[in-house]
Scaffold this motif. Structure first.
Motif, PDB file in Angstrom:
ATOM      1  N   GLY A  23      -0.942  -3.683  -2.086  1.00 35.00           N
ATOM      2  CA  GLY A  23      -0.458  -4.714  -1.828  1.00 35.00           C
ATOM      3  C   GLY A  23       0.459  -4.851  -0.338  1.00 35.00           C
ATOM      4  N   ALA A  24       0.470  -3.518   0.616  1.00 38.91           N
ATOM      5  CA  ALA A  24       1.764  -3.532   1.508  1.00 38.91           C
ATOM      6  C   ALA A  24       0.930  -3.277   2.972  1.00 38.91           C
ATOM      7  N   GLN A  60       7.039  -6.498  -4.558  1.00 39.46           N
ATOM      8  CA  GLN A  60       6.883  -7.164  -4.840  1.00 39.46           C
ATOM      9  C   GLN A  60       7.891  -8.421  -5.663  1.00 39.46           C
ATOM     10  N   ASP A  62       9.495  -8.332   1.261  1.00 38.29           N
ATOM     11  CA  ASP A  62       7.387  -7.926   1.572  1.00 38.29           C
ATOM     12  C   ASP A  62       7.914  -6.692   2.082  1.00 38.29           C
ATOM     13  N   VAL A  63       6.956  -5.617   2.212  1.00 39.85           N
ATOM     14  CA  VAL A  63       6.760  -4.169   1.559  1.00 39.85           C
ATOM     15  C   VAL A  63       6.035  -4.420   2.695  1.00 39.85           C
ATOM     16  N   ARG A 110       4.387  -2.641  -6.009  1.00 42.31           N
ATOM     17  CA  ARG A 110       4.762  -3.709  -6.876  1.00 42.31           C
ATOM     18  C   ARG A 110       5.757  -3.890  -7.668  1.00 42.31           C
TER      19      ARG A 110
END
Length: 195
Positions: free
Chosen positions: A49-50, A27, A32-33, A24
């Protein structure tokens, strides 16, 4: 002058509680994760979110590689000479996980030869490391001694969380941060027998 991180790629090895928080934050800085976690499905990694990737792909694509996995038989020296060589030239290696996951001698070589541009280390195979530890002599290493997250507020939060976990177990509830779910049924049986 520093380097711009916006638009670069952060690779997380392990996407547990801390790895998810790092994702988090990354981001929020426009990174970019990517994530590799053999204990999570691709859908779970995406939900945090990855982008799910293999470890070799993570090493190849990441500008920053950050470890957030436990130390066990499968992760001891997970990061060795081969893995450091597979990292993107000029990448930065970070570990706040556990000493022993990365091979310190191999990391020293990758940094000294200039393949990696830097490292941030909070964990060591032997803590605290000796003052003459080779990694400590490099100007591109930022080091703490398993104390980077030690604050008064952090200690209070750990104590509060630990007490909440114990209270949940005593009420017969599954604690929210159970690290070994395979043992939960055994704990439930012990609590039932002790009443």
């Amino acid at each position: 002058m520093g380097e711009e991180i916006h638009g670069r790629t952060m690779g997380l090895v392990g996407l547990g509680e801390i790895g998810r928080r790092v994702a988090r934050i990354a981001q929020g800085f426009g990174l970019d994760v990517l994530a590799y976690d053999p204990h999570l499905s691709n859908q779970q990694i995406l939900a945090h979110g990855a982008t799910p990737v293999t470890l070799p792909e993570l090493l190849r694509r990441s500008d920053f590689v950050s470890l957030h996995c436990p130390l066990d038989a499968s992760t001891r020296h997970l990061m060795g000479a081969h893995e450091f060589a597979a990292m993107k030239p000029g990448a930065v290696f970070l570990s706040t996980a556990r000493g022993g996951i990365h091979d310190e001698a191999a990391l020293y070589e990758a940094l000294q030869k200039g393949h990696l541009s830097g490292a941030g280390l909070d964990v060591w195979a032997c803590e605290p490391p000796a003052q003459n530890a080779p990694l400590m002599s490099l100007p591109n290493v930022v080091a703490t001694f398993h104390t980077a997250g030690v604050t008064h507020g952090g200690r209070r939060n750990v104590a509060r969380s630990s007490a909440a976990q114990i209270a949940a177990i005593l009420r017969g509830e599954r604690p929210p941060h159970l690290l070994n779910p395979e043992a939960w049924e055994v704990v439930c049986e012990r609590v039932r027998l002790s009443r």
